[in-house]
Scaffold this active site. Structure first.
Site, PDB file in Angstrom:
ATOM      1  N   LEU A  16      29.128  45.665  45.900  1.00 46.05           N
ATOM      2  CA  LEU A  16      29.833  46.951  45.929  1.00 46.05           C
ATOM      3  C   LEU A  16      30.030  47.521  44.535  1.00 46.05           C
ATOM      4  CD1 LEU A  16      32.583  46.218  48.628  1.00 46.05           C
ATOM      5  CD2 LEU A  16      30.469  47.517  48.912  1.00 46.05           C
ATOM      6  N   GLY A  17      30.154  46.658  43.555  1.00 42.25           N
ATOM      7  CA  GLY A  17      30.382  47.135  42.195  1.00 42.25           C
ATOM      8  C   GLY A  17      30.424  45.980  41.225  1.00 42.25           C
ATOM      9  N   LYS A  18      30.209  46.300  39.960  1.00 42.42           N
ATOM     10  CA  LYS A  18      30.218  45.271  38.921  1.00 42.42           C
ATOM     11  C   LYS A  18      30.879  45.836  37.679  1.00 42.42           C
ATOM     12  CE  LYS A  18      27.133  41.884  36.742  1.00 42.42           C
ATOM     13  NZ  LYS A  18      27.643  42.034  35.370  1.00 42.42           N
ATOM     14  N   GLY A  19      31.813  45.089  37.111  1.00 40.87           N
ATOM     15  CA  GLY A  19      32.517  45.543  35.917  1.00 40.87           C
ATOM     16  C   GLY A  19      32.737  44.397  34.956  1.00 40.87           C
ATOM     17  N   ALA A  20      33.535  44.664  33.917  1.00 39.51           N
ATOM     18  CA  ALA A  20      33.807  43.651  32.896  1.00 39.51           C
ATOM     19  C   ALA A  20      34.549  42.454  33.469  1.00 39.51           C
ATOM     20  CB  ALA A  20      34.611  44.284  31.762  1.00 39.51           C
ATOM     21  N   THR A  23      32.432  40.826  39.696  1.00 35.40           N
ATOM     22  CA  THR A  23      31.580  41.522  40.652  1.00 35.40           C
ATOM     23  C   THR A  23      32.287  41.579  41.999  1.00 35.40           C
ATOM     24  OG1 THR A  23      29.597  40.728  39.518  1.00 35.40           O
ATOM     25  CG2 THR A  23      29.320  41.522  41.763  1.00 35.40           C
ATOM     26  N   VAL A  24      32.188  42.731  42.661  1.00 35.76           N
ATOM     27  CA  VAL A  24      32.804  42.904  43.972  1.00 35.76           C
ATOM     28  C   VAL A  24      31.701  42.916  45.028  1.00 35.76           C
ATOM     29  CG1 VAL A  24      34.284  44.341  45.421  1.00 35.76           C
ATOM     30  CG2 VAL A  24      34.698  44.233  42.956  1.00 35.76           C
ATOM     31  N   LYS A  37      36.223  40.056  45.263  1.00 36.13           N
ATOM     32  CA  LYS A  37      36.025  40.168  43.824  1.00 36.13           C
ATOM     33  C   LYS A  37      35.887  38.770  43.245  1.00 36.13           C
ATOM     34  CE  LYS A  37      37.905  42.568  39.765  1.00 36.13           C
ATOM     35  NZ  LYS A  37      38.977  43.500  39.310  1.00 36.13           N
ATOM     36  N   ASP A 132      46.184  51.931  34.981  1.00 34.39           N
ATOM     37  CA  ASP A 132      44.739  52.164  35.065  1.00 34.39           C
ATOM     38  C   ASP A 132      44.396  53.147  36.183  1.00 34.39           C
ATOM     39  OD1 ASP A 132      42.170  51.896  34.123  1.00 34.39           O
ATOM     40  OD2 ASP A 132      41.715  50.125  35.335  1.00 34.39           O
TER      41      ASP A 132
END
Length: 378
Positions: A16-20, A23-24, A37, A132
């Site tokens: 679904l998404g990847k960030g610092a 990964t989700v 997550k 945030d």
């Protein structure tokens, strides 16, 4: 109560998404879908494991219709993760880009801001500053209502000896498609070249009564954070004003050609509005007051903001009962997996493979959106 998850029994359908932070994944768990997550402790930067433990602790305490619920968690030698309900509607930024002219109508803005305001009100009542808020962190549930996500930048705030009234919202921080960049720095006057402070520096910040940590997303950072003068709940009201501006005008009010210009605008520029003054532009102006002590919401928190003219007529206690939110996600194809799904352990192992090997496929979730959202009835 959150359950203990068995990683070996979890099969991800897609990323679904990847960030610092990690990964989700979209995961089939029993008979329903969850967002999982996962953080790689062995390679995660910026004290990721500690921050992950913090986010899990926050989620475990939340109980609100516009905030996520911790469904379960796991921790192994190299990985740790936690599951929350899956929101098939994507995020508010994605939804905005599906609209004509990439903006929402005032009625739709009022609906989303009202629900976000209620979520922030609940967090603040728990002495938690979110820190945030941005469109990418506002997700749309299957019901069409919102939920906030990503709490690794949040912090618990405690009253000082000179300010013990629970009605005060300016409690000092005692702990410390176009992706937007998050920053977690030392005070501006001593900012290192790195975008993140070291764990040791983070611990030093935690010991001070007023947080001077540089935390947030570039275009949403409040002026008091830039000035390094300490900050509290009022940073969330500033971010709410920036979010409102972006929803109605399609751009944030202080965005410059580069980071330096953006920060200068945050400190010095007065937001500009097109057309005659309205209740919405007045709300945004009061939320974007550069002096936090004069900002709407500083004295009585969310209650003060709810009383603004822009929210006149909103039935706050009945928001969850709104049957026709502006947008309802389609159920078609939102859970279509890769050919055989993804093995989570294998996914993280592939990230450590030599560059010559093909990278693991990463793609954004595919959602079927209505081209335009309709005005809610509430």
């Amino acid at each position: 109560m959150a359950e203990e998850l068995d990683l070996d029994n979890l099969k991800a359908l897609k990323v679904l998404g990847k960030g610092a932070m990690g990964t989700v994944f979209l995961v089939q768990h029993n008979s329903y879908h969850v967002a999982l997550k996962v953080v790689d402790k062995s390679s995660s930067l910026h004290d990721g494991a500690r921050r992950a433990h913090w986010e899990i602790s926050v989620l475990s305490r939340l109980s609100h219709p516009f905030l996520p619920t911790l469904l379960g968690s796991f921790e192994s030698n190299n990985l740790m993760g936690w599951a929350v309900p899956y929101c098939p509607g994507g995020d508010l930024n994605h939804l905005r880009y599906r609209q004509t002219d990439h903006v929402f109508s005032p009625a739709v803005v009022r609906f989303y801001l009202a629900e976000i305001l209620c979520a922030l009100h609940h967090l603040h009542s728990m002495h938690i500053a979110y820190r945030d808020l941005k469109p990418e962190n506002v997700l749309i549930q299957q019901s069409g209502h919102v939920t906030l996500t990503d709490f690794d930048l949040s912090r618990t705030l405690s009253p000082t000896k000179t300010n013990t009234s629970p009605s005060k919202s300016h409690i000092p921080d005692t702990a410390p498609r176009k992706p937007r960049r998050n920053f977690r720095w030392a005070p501006l006057t001593k900012a290192p070249k790195s975008a993140r402070v070291t764990p040791a520096a983070r611990r030093a910040v935690l010991s001070f009564e007023h947080s001077k940590s540089f935390v947030g997303t570039e275009e949403y950072i409040a002026p008091e954070v830039l000035r390094g003068e300490g900050h509290g709940f009022a940073v969330d009201w500033w971010a709410l004003g920036v979010l409102a501006h972006e929803m109605v005008y399609g751009t944030t009010p202080f965005k410059g050609k580069n980071r330096k210009e953006t920060f200068r605008n945050v400190l010095l520029k007065t937001p500009e509005f097109v057309g005659k003054k309205t209740a919405l532009t007045d709300l945004i102006s009061q939320l974007l007051e550069k002096d936090p002590s004069k900002r709407l919401g500083y004295v009585r928190g969310a209650t003060e903001i709810k009383e603004h003219e822009f929210f006149r007529g909103v039935k706050w206690d009945l928001l969850t009962e709104v049957m026709r939110p502006p947008f309802i996600p389609s159920r078609d194809d939102v859970t279509k997996p890769f050919a055989d799904g993804l093995d989570i352990r294998g996914y993280f192992q592939s990230l450590k493979s030599p560059p010559s090997l093909p990278p693991s496929p990463l793609r954004s979730p595919s959602f079927e959106f209505q081209k335009n959202v309709s005005s809610p009835e509430f």
